[in-house]
Motif scaffolding. Structure first.
Motif, PDB file in Angstrom:
ATOM      1  N   LEU A 226       0.819  -1.211   0.000  1.00 28.19           N
ATOM      2  CA  LEU A 226       0.000   0.000   0.000  1.00 28.19           C
ATOM      3  C   LEU A 226       0.857   1.267   0.000  1.00 28.19           C
ATOM      4  CD1 LEU A 226      -2.841   1.242   0.158  1.00 28.19           C
ATOM      5  CD2 LEU A 226      -2.602   1.228   2.650  1.00 28.19           C
ATOM      6  N   GLY A 227       0.544   2.188  -0.921  1.00 23.18           N
ATOM      7  CA  GLY A 227       1.225   3.468  -0.981  1.00 23.18           C
ATOM      8  C   GLY A 227       2.466   3.487  -1.858  1.00 23.18           C
ATOM      9  N   TYR A 228       2.956   2.314  -2.244  1.00 26.48           N
ATOM     10  CA  TYR A 228       4.132   2.260  -3.107  1.00 26.48           C
ATOM     11  C   TYR A 228       3.732   2.381  -4.583  1.00 26.48           C
ATOM     12  CZ  TYR A 228       6.767   0.712   0.979  1.00 26.48           C
ATOM     13  OH  TYR A 228       7.369   0.638   2.211  1.00 26.48           O
ATOM     14  N   THR A 229       4.743   2.448  -5.429  1.00 28.24           N
ATOM     15  CA  THR A 229       4.519   2.553  -6.869  1.00 28.24           C
ATOM     16  C   THR A 229       5.153   1.353  -7.551  1.00 28.24           C
ATOM     17  OG1 THR A 229       4.548   4.958  -6.739  1.00 28.24           O
ATOM     18  CG2 THR A 229       4.888   3.979  -8.903  1.00 28.24           C
ATOM     19  N   LEU A 230       4.408   0.736  -8.451  1.00 27.14           N
ATOM     20  CA  LEU A 230       4.926  -0.429  -9.161  1.00 27.14           C
ATOM     21  C   LEU A 230       6.173  -0.065  -9.965  1.00 27.14           C
ATOM     22  CD1 LEU A 230       2.011  -2.529 -10.735  1.00 27.14           C
ATOM     23  CD2 LEU A 230       3.630  -3.212  -8.961  1.00 27.14           C
ATOM     24  N   ALA A 231       7.191  -0.895  -9.852  1.00 23.85           N
ATOM     25  CA  ALA A 231       8.428  -0.684 -10.605  1.00 23.85           C
ATOM     26  C   ALA A 231       8.556  -1.667 -11.753  1.00 23.85           C
ATOM     27  CB  ALA A 231       9.639  -0.820  -9.670  1.00 23.85           C
ATOM     28  N   GLN A 232       7.529  -2.496 -11.950  1.00 22.38           N
ATOM     29  CA  GLN A 232       7.584  -3.509 -12.999  1.00 22.38           C
ATOM     30  C   GLN A 232       6.158  -3.797 -13.468  1.00 22.38           C
ATOM     31  OE1 GLN A 232       8.477  -7.659 -11.830  1.00 22.38           O
ATOM     32  NE2 GLN A 232      10.146  -7.588 -13.330  1.00 22.38           N
ATOM     33  N   THR A 233       6.003  -3.911 -14.775  1.00 25.67           N
ATOM     34  CA  THR A 233       4.684  -4.248 -15.319  1.00 25.67           C
ATOM     35  C   THR A 233       4.278  -5.648 -14.867  1.00 25.67           C
ATOM     36  OG1 THR A 233       4.945  -2.826 -17.244  1.00 25.67           O
ATOM     37  CG2 THR A 233       3.406  -4.648 -17.450  1.00 25.67           C
ATOM     38  N   VAL A 234       3.029  -5.777 -14.428  1.00 26.14           N
ATOM     39  CA  VAL A 234       2.505  -7.081 -13.988  1.00 26.14           C
ATOM     40  C   VAL A 234       1.756  -7.711 -15.156  1.00 26.14           C
ATOM     41  CG1 VAL A 234       0.945  -8.272 -12.400  1.00 26.14           C
ATOM     42  CG2 VAL A 234       2.321  -6.322 -11.599  1.00 26.14           C
ATOM     43  N   VAL A 235       2.140  -8.943 -15.493  1.00 23.51           N
ATOM     44  CA  VAL A 235       1.490  -9.702 -16.564  1.00 23.51           C
ATOM     45  C   VAL A 235       0.693 -10.835 -15.942  1.00 23.51           C
ATOM     46  CG1 VAL A 235       1.861 -11.131 -18.615  1.00 23.51           C
ATOM     47  CG2 VAL A 235       3.293  -9.112 -18.214  1.00 23.51           C
ATOM     48  N   ALA A 236      -0.549 -10.989 -16.355  1.00 22.51           N
ATOM     49  CA  ALA A 236      -1.421 -12.023 -15.793  1.00 22.51           C
ATOM     50  C   ALA A 236      -0.949 -13.410 -16.221  1.00 22.51           C
ATOM     51  CB  ALA A 236      -2.860 -11.799 -16.240  1.00 22.51           C
ATOM     52  N   GLU A 237      -0.846 -14.299 -15.256  1.00 24.09           N
ATOM     53  CA  GLU A 237      -0.418 -15.662 -15.556  1.00 24.09           C
ATOM     54  C   GLU A 237      -1.577 -16.514 -16.074  1.00 24.09           C
ATOM     55  OE1 GLU A 237       1.485 -17.268 -12.130  1.00 24.09           O
ATOM     56  OE2 GLU A 237       3.135 -15.810 -12.159  1.00 24.09           O
ATOM     57  N   GLN A 238      -2.812 -16.123 -15.763  1.00 20.37           N
ATOM     58  CA  GLN A 238      -3.982 -16.867 -16.218  1.00 20.37           C
ATOM     59  C   GLN A 238      -5.142 -15.895 -16.430  1.00 20.37           C
ATOM     60  OE1 GLN A 238      -5.153 -19.572 -13.114  1.00 20.37           O
ATOM     61  NE2 GLN A 238      -4.890 -18.036 -11.522  1.00 20.37           N
ATOM     62  N   SER A 239      -6.127 -16.331 -17.174  1.00 19.66           N
ATOM     63  CA  SER A 239      -7.290 -15.491 -17.401  1.00 19.66           C
ATOM     64  C   SER A 239      -8.138 -15.427 -16.134  1.00 19.66           C
ATOM     65  CB  SER A 239      -8.133 -16.049 -18.551  1.00 19.66           C
ATOM     66  OG  SER A 239      -7.433 -15.955 -19.775  1.00 19.66           O
ATOM     67  N   ILE A 240      -8.684 -14.261 -15.855  1.00 22.39           N
ATOM     68  CA  ILE A 240      -9.577 -14.066 -14.717  1.00 22.39           C
ATOM     69  C   ILE A 240     -10.841 -13.380 -15.223  1.00 22.39           C
ATOM     70  CG2 ILE A 240      -9.882 -13.027 -12.436  1.00 22.39           C
ATOM     71  CD1 ILE A 240      -7.750 -15.184 -12.463  1.00 22.39           C
ATOM     72  N   PRO A 241     -12.034 -13.979 -15.017  1.00 24.49           N
ATOM     73  CA  PRO A 241     -12.201 -15.346 -14.518  1.00 24.49           C
ATOM     74  C   PRO A 241     -11.717 -16.370 -15.548  1.00 24.49           C
ATOM     75  CG  PRO A 241     -14.306 -14.465 -15.250  1.00 24.49           C
ATOM     76  CD  PRO A 241     -13.331 -13.335 -15.330  1.00 24.49           C
ATOM     77  N   ALA A 242     -11.399 -17.559 -15.047  1.00 22.01           N
ATOM     78  CA  ALA A 242     -10.856 -18.607 -15.910  1.00 22.01           C
ATOM     79  C   ALA A 242     -11.957 -19.406 -16.595  1.00 22.01           C
ATOM     80  CB  ALA A 242      -9.970 -19.540 -15.092  1.00 22.01           C
ATOM     81  N   PHE A 243     -13.215 -19.044 -16.358  1.00 24.36           N
ATOM     82  CA  PHE A 243     -14.368 -19.755 -16.913  1.00 24.36           C
ATOM     83  C   PHE A 243     -15.512 -18.750 -17.037  1.00 24.36           C
ATOM     84  CE2 PHE A 243     -13.911 -20.184 -12.348  1.00 24.36           C
ATOM     85  CZ  PHE A 243     -15.080 -19.619 -11.873  1.00 24.36           C
ATOM     86  N   PRO A 244     -16.495 -19.029 -17.923  1.00 22.11           N
ATOM     87  CA  PRO A 244     -17.682 -18.168 -17.954  1.00 22.11           C
ATOM     88  C   PRO A 244     -18.386 -18.223 -16.597  1.00 22.11           C
ATOM     89  CG  PRO A 244     -17.588 -19.568 -19.893  1.00 22.11           C
ATOM     90  CD  PRO A 244     -16.555 -20.093 -18.946  1.00 22.11           C
ATOM     91  N   GLN A 245     -18.759 -17.086 -16.066  1.00 22.73           N
ATOM     92  CA  GLN A 245     -19.185 -17.005 -14.672  1.00 22.73           C
ATOM     93  C   GLN A 245     -20.498 -16.229 -14.579  1.00 22.73           C
ATOM     94  OE1 GLN A 245     -16.876 -14.319 -12.068  1.00 22.73           O
ATOM     95  NE2 GLN A 245     -16.359 -16.142 -10.859  1.00 22.73           N
ATOM     96  N   SER A 246     -21.382 -16.687 -13.717  1.00 19.25           N
ATOM     97  CA  SER A 246     -22.634 -15.976 -13.503  1.00 19.25           C
ATOM     98  C   SER A 246     -22.382 -14.716 -12.680  1.00 19.25           C
ATOM     99  CB  SER A 246     -23.645 -16.857 -12.784  1.00 19.25           C
ATOM    100  OG  SER A 246     -24.837 -16.131 -12.520  1.00 19.25           O
ATOM    101  N   SER A 247     -23.019 -13.614 -13.115  1.00 17.83           N
ATOM    102  CA  SER A 247     -22.838 -12.361 -12.384  1.00 17.83           C
ATOM    103  C   SER A 247     -23.947 -12.123 -11.371  1.00 17.83           C
ATOM    104  CB  SER A 247     -22.789 -11.191 -13.371  1.00 17.83           C
ATOM    105  OG  SER A 247     -24.026 -11.040 -14.027  1.00 17.83           O
ATOM    106  N   MET A 248     -24.892 -13.069 -11.252  1.00 19.97           N
ATOM    107  CA  MET A 248     -25.959 -12.904 -10.254  1.00 19.97           C
ATOM    108  C   MET A 248     -26.658 -14.226 -10.003  1.00 19.97           C
ATOM    109  SD  MET A 248     -28.788 -10.851 -12.436  1.00 19.97           S
ATOM    110  CE  MET A 248     -27.681  -9.471 -12.427  1.00 19.97           C
ATOM    111  N   ASP A 249     -27.501 -14.230  -8.976  1.00 21.07           N
ATOM    112  CA  ASP A 249     -28.331 -15.403  -8.694  1.00 21.07           C
ATOM    113  C   ASP A 249     -29.446 -15.486  -9.732  1.00 21.07           C
ATOM    114  OD1 ASP A 249     -26.736 -15.703  -6.512  1.00 21.07           O
ATOM    115  OD2 ASP A 249     -28.232 -15.074  -5.036  1.00 21.07           O
ATOM    116  N   GLY A 250     -29.648 -16.690 -10.333  1.00 15.38           N
ATOM    117  CA  GLY A 250     -30.694 -16.843 -11.345  1.00 15.38           C
ATOM    118  C   GLY A 250     -30.695 -18.242 -11.916  1.00 15.38           C
TER     119      GLY A 250
END
Length: 589
Positions: A226-250
């Protein structure tokens, strides 16, 4: 009989390496050209000619109140020799009985009247015809020539300087040793490396900025970022979400089945780890965050269906579209894509986002290690009974709090009495352990103000000492390699003002924190009178519309500072402000 002496000041060049006219560069409150002209004119009965070429209009304007003779060299681009010829010719035209001439440059800020006097005195005492200035194992300008060498000077060509003549007659040459003559200004680096004195607010900011070290990096657990500044670009190791996901109850359905009655054949809570398969003509109860069953492409809100006793649903949502209420794979971030760029500030939301994509640690710009050294016999710790002439030490409290606001949580501090040996030991120890040292107190010019001298004894190079401002005029700034040393005034209000104006911006740059707009225009509610000569920073309160100067502006007073959220700026050349005037303020928060 007293010999007649002339001084030629060469100021015709275009300062190509500097990028702006060095003649008009300010040093200690005046331009280099005005400074050297004033010093030359201070020698009794000396005639002075200034040779100009590039930038004739602004340079002429700068010299309009000077008593020097100004000679224009139309051929300045062909070399220094033409300027020497023009200057010497100008002197001889007006003073044909000249006995000797000093050739001087305009870019040696520490050449002054005493140097000119020494050249003249050495010529008189040695009877030598050439007197050059020696520094750093070499010799050069300024150089005095007897009139017997005038013809040689007038025959110089191209890039040849006066040194060409001085080299030819070594038997008739003597050297005046003056080490500060080594400072000349050809580049911005040269200018920033000068030991400045009594400079403007903007110059102080520019000099500090020039000497800031390169940012350093450390790797931290994400939870500590918290409060620091990134010194390196972050690359996602996996897709998020990794599957099609429901956004609500139904209910998960095939969109093509939306007009049919659909039996509910299963339920899928969040956290389901077994993939379900939805066939044509079916529905499945699904909850927020749960993975869609294979075959489903749409989720219907539970409020938009009618559920029968036979556990069959009918959809009553005329606005339903294909893909509604489904979070596609990688909709937050795709595998192998950029999740966060270098330079991003790690806010709570940023940390939450990185945690959500599985990031465990981060490479950030490291905060510098800082040590406070507080000087003064009169300072006593809180909790003790004050004796006569004693005060409670408060600077460490306010400065540590200000540093904490910048995300620097661990700061060592030490109180040192007014003793040179103890101060030197403390400073040497701090320089071994810290990246930045804040010396507080003892930076003025009193008998017990040792800080600046001790700093220099410790190998710290003075970059500037004293600023044309109030409060905080005695501020000192120096460097030792990549380490920075600030000498703050001991008065609490002055110390805090200098911290906000100079130390905090330096730290924000070193830590690569996001830039914040701190200087804004507004209108003042009250008048304030001052004399020209110093920039004033008034403790003030800004309500979003206007700014009100507060009471108790003295440099030792913190009572009004505790109510201030900005500093009202009255520029160096101003006489103050009237109620309603537009002014600049420096926001503190």
């Amino acid at each position: 009989m007293t010999k007649q002496t002339g001084i030629v000041i060469l100021a015709a060049g275009n300062s190509s390496r500097l990028g702006l006219p060095k003649q008009l560069l300010e040093f200690e409150g005046e331009t280099l050209l005005k400074r050297i002209s004033r010093e030359a004119l201070a020698i009794p009965d000396v005639k002075v000619s200034v040779v100009i070429g590039a930038y004739p209009d602004p340079i002429n304007t700068a010299l309009k109140e000077s008593n020097v003779s100004v000679a224009i060299n139309p051929h300045w681009t062909t070399g220094m020799s033409t300027s020497i010829v023009v200057g010497l010719s100008d002197l001889l035209k007006h003073h044909p009985n000249l006995d000797r001439c000093i050739i001087s440059l305009c870019d040696q800020p520490f050449v002054d009247r005493h140097v000119f006097q020494q050249l003249i005195q050495l010529a008189n005492s040695t009877d030598k015809g050439i007197v050059a200035t020696g520094f750093s194992g070499i010799w050069g300008a300024p150089v005095l020539f007897d009139k017997k060498y005038f013809e040689h000077l007038m025959r110089l060509e191209g890039q040849q300087g006066a040194k060409k003549v001085a080299e030819q007659f070594s038997d008739d040459r003597v050297i005046f040793s003056y080490e500060p003559a080594k400072y000349d200004i050809d580049t911005q680096e040269d200018y920033f490396n000068l030991p400045h004195q009594f400079i403007s607010v903007q110059q102080a900011k520019d000099i500090i900025h020039h000497h800031l070290p390169a940012p350093k990096q450390i790797r931290l657990p994400l939870a500590e970022g918290l409060g620091y500044t990134l010194a390196q670009t972050v690359v996602a190791e996996q897709s998020i979400p990794a599957f099609p996901q429901s956004s609500m109850d139904g209910y998960a359905i095939r969109y093509s089945d939306k007009d049919r009655g659909l039996p509910v054949v299963d339920k899928i809570p969040a956290g389901t780890t077994v993939e379900k398969i939805l066939t044509e003509g079916q529905a499945m109860r699904i909850y927020t965050g749960a993975p869609l069953p294979r075959g489903a492409d749409t989720v219907v809100m539970q409020e938009k269906v009618v559920l029968s006793d036979a556990n069959t649903i009918r959809i009553s949502d005329e606005t339903l579209q294909l893909g509604d209420n489904v979070r596609p794979t990688g909709s937050e971030v795709l595998a192998d894509s950029i999740a966060m760029l270098t330079g991003t500030a790690l806010t709570p939301a940023a940390i939450g986002y990185l945690a959500g994509i599985g990031c465990r640690d981060v490479l950030v710009t490291a905060p510098p290690r800082i040590q406070l050294i507080l000087t003064g016999d009169e300072l006593k710790p809180i909790g003790t009974i004050l004796g006569y002439g004693e005060v409670y030490e408060s600077n460490s409290y306010q400065l540590k709090a200000a540093l904490q606001q910048l995300g620097i949580l661990h700061v060592e501090s030490r109180h040192v009495p007014d003793d040179r040996s103890q101060l030197r030991a403390a400073l040497e120890n701090a320089l071994d352990e810290a990246d930045i040292v804040l010396l507080v107190g003892g930076v003025s010019v009193g008998d017990y103000d040792y800080v600046v001298d001790v700093a220099k004894d410790c190998g710290i190079k003075q970059r500037f000492h004293r600023i044309r401002q109030k409060p905080g005029k005695p501020l000192f700034f120096g460097t030792q390699n990549e380490k920075l040393v600030f000498g703050l005034p001991g008065n609490p209000s002055s110390a805090l003002t200098c911290f906000y104006l100079y130390v905090a911006p330096a730290l924000e740059r070193i830590m690569q924190l996001p830039e914040r707009t701190r200087s804004i225009k507004t209108h003042t509610t009250h008048a304030y009178s001052k004399k020209p000569g110093l920039t004033h920073f008034l403790k003030a309160r800004y309500d979003g519309l206007t700014v009100e100067p507060l009471h108790a502006q003295e440099s030792y007073r913190l009572q009004s500072y505790a109510q201030a959220n900005c500093l009202l700026i009255l520029e160096e050349e101003s006489n103050g402000c009237a109620a309603g005037d537009e002014v600049f303020i420096h926001l503190l928060t």
